[in-house]
Structures are given as structure tokens and as C-alpha cells.
Design a protein around this motif. Structure first.
Motif: not given
Length: 154
Positions: A61, A70-71, A73-74, A77-79, A81, A125, A129
Motif C-alpha cells: 500500500a 490510490i486505488v 493502495s486502498l 491496505n486502507p490503513t 492512507i 479502519v 479491513q
């Protein structure tokens, strides 16, 4: 040492140096271990339980975010961002404090409430996740990272 110089040094020590160490880890150590030493970076949680741990995908990520994906990375692992956004907010408050030459903003009830809400959101988050990723993997064999799909699709 003047107040502004001390606060600038504090921002430098707590933000820029760890970020530089993280970039060094992502771009030097991880590829060196994988490509030169041929050592897989294994997660013990993944090896024993065949599930993703809450931090799995964090390096991917961060690398995707540095590539402005960005996508990606999300998905990884969205943590990461959420953590970057939290650090940006912290730095903005630090720069405002530096400009005003006071620490009054961090002693207010509003800041304490914002900090508590921010930490709760980061934890939500992080845990969310972890749960969603593993439920998708086990129940429907949906594996966005692609590391454990072979085990669960047998």
C-alpha cells in the motif's frame, strides 16, 4: 534555543526522519531481501492460520501510494492512507502552532476530542479491513492481494 527552532526540530524528528527510514525500508531493504537474498518476507499469522493479519499489504500500500496509485493502495491496505491523512492533519496543527508560537491548541478540549475521534477512526479502519478482507477470503474466495487464494480455493 528559540521556540520556533525547537518546534521545527520536533516536527523534523517525529515526522520526516521516520518517513525517510520507511522509504529506505520500502525501496532498499524489501527488494534486497526478496531479489538478492531470495528470502521471502513471511507473516507468521499468514503462515499458521492462512489468513491475512491486520498489517498485511502495508508495504504494498505504501509503495502504491508513493506511485500515486490510490486505488491500489486502498486495495492493499486502507490503513496506510488513513495514517497518512492523520499525519497530515497532525502536521497542519503543528505548523499552525508554530506560526502562532504557542502550544495552546494541544491543551484544548476540542483538540483532545479530535485526537480521540481520530484514534478511534484509525483503529476502526485497521480492524475493519482485517475482518472484511478475511471474510471475503474465507466465505467467497475473493482475494484482492492474491497471496492466499490458492489455499482457500482447494
Amino acid at each position: 534555543m528559540t521556540y520556533r527552532r525547537r518546534k521545527t526540530l520536533e516536527l523534523l524528528l517525529w515526522n520526516i526522519i521516520p518517513a525517510a527510514a520507511g522509504l529506505l525500508f520500502l525501496y532498499v531493504f524489501v527488494p534486497f531481501c526478496r531479489d538478492v537474498l531470495h528470502l521471502p518476507l513471511l507473516c507468521p499469522f499468514e503462515a499458521f492460520f492462512h489468513l491475512y493479519c491486520p498489517g498485511c499489504g502495508g508495504s504494498r500500500a505504501a509503495r502504491a501510494l508513493l506511485s500515486l496509485d490510490i486505488v491500489g493502495s486502498l486495495v492493499a491496505n486502507p490503513t496506510v492512507i488513513a495514517l497518512v491523512l492523520a499525519l497530515i492533519v497532525y502536521d497542519v496543527f503543528g505548523l499552525i502552532s508554530l506560526e502562532r508560537a504557542s502550544d495552546d491548541w494541544c491543551r484544548t478540549a476540542r483538540y483532545a476530542r479530535l485526537r480521540k475521534i481520530g484514534l478511534i477512526l484509525l483503529a476502526a479502519v485497521f480492524v475493519g479491513q482485517f475482518i472484511v478482507r478475511n471474510v471475503l477470503l474465507v466465505a467467497w474466495q475473493i482475494d484482492p492481494l492474491g497471496d492466499l487464494a490458492a489455499f482457500w480455493m482447494r
